[in-house]
Design a protein around this motif. Structure first.
Motif, PDB file in Angstrom:
ATOM      1  N   GLY A 116      -0.506   0.885   4.277  1.00  0.00           N
ATOM      2  CA  GLY A 116      -1.213   1.920   3.527  1.00  0.00           C
ATOM      3  C   GLY A 116      -2.180   2.703   4.417  1.00  0.00           C
ATOM      4  O   GLY A 116      -2.838   3.626   3.962  1.00  0.00           O
ATOM      5  N   SER A 117      -2.248   2.339   5.676  1.00  0.00           N
ATOM      6  CA  SER A 117      -3.137   2.996   6.637  1.00  0.00           C
ATOM      7  C   SER A 117      -2.346   3.969   7.506  1.00  0.00           C
ATOM      8  O   SER A 117      -1.424   3.563   8.218  1.00  0.00           O
ATOM      9  CB  SER A 117      -3.806   1.947   7.538  1.00  0.00           C
ATOM     10  OG  SER A 117      -4.336   2.543   8.699  1.00  0.00           O
TER      11      SER A 117
ATOM     12  N   LYS B 247       4.258   7.932  -1.340  1.00  0.00           N
ATOM     13  CA  LYS B 247       3.976   8.027  -2.779  1.00  0.00           C
ATOM     14  C   LYS B 247       4.971   8.948  -3.473  1.00  0.00           C
ATOM     15  O   LYS B 247       5.456   8.653  -4.567  1.00  0.00           O
ATOM     16  CB  LYS B 247       2.551   8.529  -2.999  1.00  0.00           C
ATOM     17  CG  LYS B 247       1.478   7.535  -2.607  1.00  0.00           C
ATOM     18  CD  LYS B 247       0.097   8.134  -2.815  1.00  0.00           C
ATOM     19  CE  LYS B 247      -1.001   7.177  -2.394  1.00  0.00           C
ATOM     20  NZ  LYS B 247      -2.344   7.750  -2.608  1.00  0.00           N
ATOM     21  N   LYS B 248       5.284  10.059  -2.839  1.00  0.00           N
ATOM     22  CA  LYS B 248       6.234  11.014  -3.421  1.00  0.00           C
ATOM     23  C   LYS B 248       7.613  10.363  -3.599  1.00  0.00           C
ATOM     24  O   LYS B 248       8.252  10.528  -4.636  1.00  0.00           O
ATOM     25  CB  LYS B 248       6.355  12.253  -2.537  1.00  0.00           C
ATOM     26  CG  LYS B 248       7.313  13.284  -3.075  1.00  0.00           C
ATOM     27  CD  LYS B 248       7.411  14.496  -2.167  1.00  0.00           C
ATOM     28  CE  LYS B 248       8.429  15.475  -2.712  1.00  0.00           C
ATOM     29  NZ  LYS B 248       8.664  16.591  -1.796  1.00  0.00           N
TER      30      LYS B 248
ATOM     31  N   ILE C 144       4.126  -4.708   5.635  1.00  0.00           N
ATOM     32  CA  ILE C 144       3.752  -5.571   6.753  1.00  0.00           C
ATOM     33  C   ILE C 144       2.235  -5.656   6.794  1.00  0.00           C
ATOM     34  O   ILE C 144       1.548  -4.627   6.776  1.00  0.00           O
ATOM     35  CB  ILE C 144       4.273  -5.027   8.102  1.00  0.00           C
ATOM     36  CG1 ILE C 144       5.794  -4.894   8.096  1.00  0.00           C
ATOM     37  CG2 ILE C 144       3.807  -5.918   9.253  1.00  0.00           C
ATOM     38  CD1 ILE C 144       6.361  -4.205   9.330  1.00  0.00           C
ATOM     39  N   ILE C 145       1.719  -6.853   6.850  1.00  0.00           N
ATOM     40  CA  ILE C 145       0.280  -7.072   7.016  1.00  0.00           C
ATOM     41  C   ILE C 145       0.103  -7.971   8.236  1.00  0.00           C
ATOM     42  O   ILE C 145       0.855  -8.931   8.420  1.00  0.00           O
ATOM     43  CB  ILE C 145      -0.344  -7.711   5.760  1.00  0.00           C
ATOM     44  CG1 ILE C 145      -0.331  -6.711   4.617  1.00  0.00           C
ATOM     45  CG2 ILE C 145      -1.763  -8.198   6.028  1.00  0.00           C
ATOM     46  CD1 ILE C 145      -0.883  -7.226   3.311  1.00  0.00           C
TER      47      ILE C 145
ATOM     48  N   GLN D 220      -5.978  -1.351   2.117  1.00  0.00           N
ATOM     49  CA  GLN D 220      -5.299  -0.076   1.864  1.00  0.00           C
ATOM     50  C   GLN D 220      -3.822  -0.323   1.542  1.00  0.00           C
ATOM     51  O   GLN D 220      -3.248   0.323   0.665  1.00  0.00           O
ATOM     52  CB  GLN D 220      -5.423   0.861   3.074  1.00  0.00           C
ATOM     53  CG  GLN D 220      -6.788   1.470   3.249  1.00  0.00           C
ATOM     54  CD  GLN D 220      -6.874   2.306   4.525  1.00  0.00           C
ATOM     55  OE1 GLN D 220      -6.109   2.130   5.464  1.00  0.00           O
ATOM     56  NE2 GLN D 220      -7.827   3.230   4.544  1.00  0.00           N
ATOM     57  N   THR D 221      -3.211  -1.259   2.256  1.00  0.00           N
ATOM     58  CA  THR D 221      -1.806  -1.610   2.001  1.00  0.00           C
ATOM     59  C   THR D 221      -1.651  -2.273   0.634  1.00  0.00           C
ATOM     60  O   THR D 221      -0.738  -1.935  -0.125  1.00  0.00           O
ATOM     61  CB  THR D 221      -1.272  -2.530   3.117  1.00  0.00           C
ATOM     62  OG1 THR D 221      -1.428  -1.859   4.378  1.00  0.00           O
ATOM     63  CG2 THR D 221       0.188  -2.885   2.891  1.00  0.00           C
TER      64      THR D 221
END
Length: 188
Positions: free
Chosen positions: A123-124, A142-143, A161-162, A174-175
């Motif tokens: 998410g970053s 998101k789209k 992936i984290i 954020q992810t």
């Protein structure tokens, strides 16, 4: 259920830093869009033979970025797959390859559902751009999920992936927050 794993193509047009395809391209000095594709007619004949002789229930198509193929290929695949195979499948792709037109082409296939796995990774945007070499904005991700959420027979799958090197606690969240916002039916 009896699952078959199958490939129509090997390789990928993208150069993600964490991907084996990028390492293979680098090792053999072939950079760029190195994609080896099997002729569609040959692949479908082989696939049909296996599905019919082994009583396969669904297919996991292992092409790294299925929707990156040319529109004409997708149209022919959709028509022939619907006519000749007609069982559920799983594909993976990147958010940038998803648009209304490509999803409508896939939706011409007459099957009860298919699964579309999208490589989200993080998410970053710092992670996506600087570490992953993804060059994909979170807004594009998101789209893509908004588009596929309009279709009940598409099972969305988000691939996350984290634990990237230098990833901060805030970037991990954020992810997580992005995963919650996207609401994929399946998350890995």
């Amino acid at each position: 259920l009896r699952k078959l794993t199958f490939e129509f193509a090997r390789g990928c047009p993208y150069d993600c830093a964490y991907c084996a395809n990028t390492a293979v391209k680098d090792a053999f000095g072939v950079g760029g869009n190195f994609l080896r594709k099997r002729p569609l007619r040959s692949a479908l004949d082989h696939l049909k033979n296996i599905v019919n002789t082994k009583n396969i229930d669904f297919i996991s198509i292992m092409d790294d970025c299925f929707l990156a193929k040319p529109k004409e290929w997708l149209e022919e695949f959709s028509r022939l797959y619907s006519d000749e195979i007609g069982i559920p499948f799983l594909i993976q792709t990147r958010a940038e390859s998803i648009n209304e037109e490509r999803i409508k082409i896939l939706n011409k296939i007459e099957i009860p559902y298919y699964q579309l796995a999208i490589g989200v990774e993080s998410g970053s945007e710092r992670i996506l751009f600087d570490l992953c070499n993804r060059n994909c904005k979170v807004s594009s991700i998101k789209k893509a999920f908004r588009i596929i959420s309009q279709y009940e027979h598409i099972r969305s799958c988000g691939l996350f992936i984290i634990g990237f090197p230098t990833e901060t606690k805030n970037e991990i969240f954020q992810t997580i927050w992005l995963a919650r916002e996207l609401q994929p039916k399946i998350a890995h």
